[in-house]
Design a protein around this motif. Sequence first.
Motif, PDB file in Angstrom:
ATOM      1  N   ARG A   1       1.003  -1.212   0.098  1.00  0.00           N
ATOM      2  CA  ARG A   1       0.008  -0.166  -0.045  1.00  0.00           C
ATOM      3  C   ARG A   1       0.887   1.087  -0.147  1.00  0.00           C
ATOM      4  NH1 ARG A   1      -2.236  -2.034   5.439  1.00  0.00           N
ATOM      5  NH2 ARG A   1      -0.322  -1.134   5.679  1.00  0.00           N
ATOM      6  N   PRO A   2       0.522   2.294  -0.219  1.00  0.00           N
ATOM      7  CA  PRO A   2       1.196   3.780  -0.193  1.00  0.00           C
ATOM      8  C   PRO A   2       1.855   3.806   1.037  1.00  0.00           C
ATOM      9  CG  PRO A   2      -0.913   4.097  -1.421  1.00  0.00           C
ATOM     10  CD  PRO A   2      -1.159   2.621  -0.716  1.00  0.00           C
ATOM     11  N   LYS A   3       1.213   3.399   1.976  1.00  0.00           N
ATOM     12  CA  LYS A   3       1.866   3.840   3.515  1.00  0.00           C
ATOM     13  C   LYS A   3       3.284   2.794   3.577  1.00  0.00           C
ATOM     14  CE  LYS A   3       1.004   3.703   8.376  1.00  0.00           C
ATOM     15  NZ  LYS A   3       1.593   5.111   8.440  1.00  0.00           N
ATOM     16  N   ASP A   4       3.211   1.593   2.815  1.00  0.00           N
ATOM     17  CA  ASP A   4       4.399   0.827   2.790  1.00  0.00           C
ATOM     18  C   ASP A   4       5.659   1.541   2.196  1.00  0.00           C
ATOM     19  OD1 ASP A   4       3.102  -1.308   4.092  1.00  0.00           O
ATOM     20  OD2 ASP A   4       2.260  -1.900   2.128  1.00  0.00           O
ATOM     21  N   LEU A   5       5.254   2.651   1.264  1.00  0.00           N
ATOM     22  CA  LEU A   5       6.455   3.379   0.759  1.00  0.00           C
ATOM     23  C   LEU A   5       7.109   4.505   1.343  1.00  0.00           C
ATOM     24  CD1 LEU A   5       4.881   3.580  -2.981  1.00  0.00           C
ATOM     25  CD2 LEU A   5       6.598   1.655  -2.085  1.00  0.00           C
ATOM     26  N   GLU A   6       6.329   4.600   2.685  1.00  0.00           N
ATOM     27  CA  GLU A   6       6.866   5.822   3.516  1.00  0.00           C
ATOM     28  C   GLU A   6       8.430   5.964   3.974  1.00  0.00           C
ATOM     29  OE1 GLU A   6       4.233   6.810   6.579  1.00  0.00           O
ATOM     30  OE2 GLU A   6       2.744   7.163   5.265  1.00  0.00           O
ATOM     31  N   PRO A   7       8.979   4.320   4.324  1.00  0.00           N
ATOM     32  CA  PRO A   7      10.363   4.353   4.472  1.00  0.00           C
ATOM     33  C   PRO A   7      11.288   4.804   3.245  1.00  0.00           C
ATOM     34  CG  PRO A   7       9.168   2.525   5.440  1.00  0.00           C
ATOM     35  CD  PRO A   7       8.050   3.273   4.437  1.00  0.00           C
ATOM     36  N   MET A   8      10.786   4.680   2.017  1.00  0.00           N
ATOM     37  CA  MET A   8      11.604   4.809   0.952  1.00  0.00           C
ATOM     38  C   MET A   8      11.426   6.173   0.420  1.00  0.00           C
ATOM     39  SD  MET A   8      11.027   1.072  -0.570  1.00  0.00           S
ATOM     40  CE  MET A   8       9.605   0.955   0.647  1.00  0.00           C
ATOM     41  N   ILE A   9      10.184   6.901   0.475  1.00  0.00           N
ATOM     42  CA  ILE A   9       9.751   7.918   0.060  1.00  0.00           C
ATOM     43  C   ILE A   9       9.844   9.123   0.833  1.00  0.00           C
ATOM     44  CG2 ILE A   9       8.053   9.261  -1.540  1.00  0.00           C
ATOM     45  CD1 ILE A   9       7.806   6.757  -3.066  1.00  0.00           C
ATOM     46  N   GLY A  10       9.266   8.901   2.065  1.00  0.00           N
ATOM     47  CA  GLY A  10       8.904   9.823   2.926  1.00  0.00           C
ATOM     48  C   GLY A  10       7.550   9.807   3.354  1.00  0.00           C
ATOM     49  N   ARG A  11       7.144  10.747   4.089  1.00  0.00           N
ATOM     50  CA  ARG A  11       5.603  10.892   4.760  1.00  0.00           C
ATOM     51  C   ARG A  11       4.598  10.575   3.657  1.00  0.00           C
ATOM     52  NH1 ARG A  11       5.542  15.163   9.545  1.00  0.00           N
ATOM     53  NH2 ARG A  11       7.709  14.600  10.436  1.00  0.00           N
ATOM     54  N   SER A  12       3.475  10.445   4.097  1.00  0.00           N
ATOM     55  CA  SER A  12       2.273   9.885   3.253  1.00  0.00           C
ATOM     56  C   SER A  12       2.083  10.902   2.234  1.00  0.00           C
ATOM     57  CB  SER A  12       1.070   9.601   4.100  1.00  0.00           C
ATOM     58  OG  SER A  12       0.567  10.446   4.871  1.00  0.00           O
ATOM     59  N   ASN A  13       1.828  12.212   2.575  1.00  0.00           N
ATOM     60  CA  ASN A  13       1.737  13.133   1.435  1.00  0.00           C
ATOM     61  C   ASN A  13       2.924  13.238   0.408  1.00  0.00           C
ATOM     62  OD1 ASN A  13       3.772  14.432   3.369  1.00  0.00           O
ATOM     63  ND2 ASN A  13       3.173  16.314   2.668  1.00  0.00           N
ATOM     64  N   ARG A  14       3.982  13.005   0.836  1.00  0.00           N
ATOM     65  CA  ARG A  14       5.172  12.935  -0.255  1.00  0.00           C
ATOM     66  C   ARG A  14       4.858  11.550  -1.088  1.00  0.00           C
ATOM     67  NH1 ARG A  14       9.906  15.437   0.020  1.00  0.00           N
ATOM     68  NH2 ARG A  14       8.348  17.020   0.483  1.00  0.00           N
ATOM     69  N   VAL A  15       4.520  10.487  -0.607  1.00  0.00           N
ATOM     70  CA  VAL A  15       4.205   9.288  -1.492  1.00  0.00           C
ATOM     71  C   VAL A  15       3.094   9.505  -2.465  1.00  0.00           C
ATOM     72  CG1 VAL A  15       3.274   6.837  -1.256  1.00  0.00           C
ATOM     73  CG2 VAL A  15       5.050   7.723   0.425  1.00  0.00           C
ATOM     74  N   TYR A  16       1.800  10.181  -1.867  1.00  0.00           N
ATOM     75  CA  TYR A  16       0.876  10.590  -2.663  1.00  0.00           C
ATOM     76  C   TYR A  16       1.346  11.381  -3.914  1.00  0.00           C
ATOM     77  CZ  TYR A  16      -2.392   7.727  -0.146  1.00  0.00           C
ATOM     78  OH  TYR A  16      -2.964   6.482   0.530  1.00  0.00           O
TER      79      TYR A  16
END
Length: 124
Positions: free
Chosen positions: A71-86
């Motif tokens: 899910r998008p939340k799973d990308l947070e460690p790689m991309i940053g906070r949820s707003n950045r992922v989205y």
Amino acid sequence: MDIKPLRTEHDYRSTLERIEGLMTAEANTPDGDLLDILVTLVEAYERKYFPMELPDPVEAIKFRMDQLGLRPKDLEPMIGRSNRVYEILNRKRPLTLKMVWQLHKNLGIPAESLVKQPENVCVR
């Protein structure tokens, strides 16, 4: 062993048929060696006549997420906070080099796919 360059569609198709017949060949045998050589010829022919374009970076990420059930939340460690992922997934922001490195390292997405200029992001 009759080996020649693949110059035509007919050469290509004939070689694919020969490969199919050799698929059960064991390594380090004459048939196994022939299989390796023919596969190399076919790969070269396909690179030349059927080049594959790299996928869009966002599509590559979404594809890998789907494969791994992320899910998008799973990308947070790689991309940053949820707003950045989205922002990344909605093409509002380009990937940074650090993000590319993290996605490549953690998800196995080819770096070449991640550094391709996205289609709908304004890069300054």
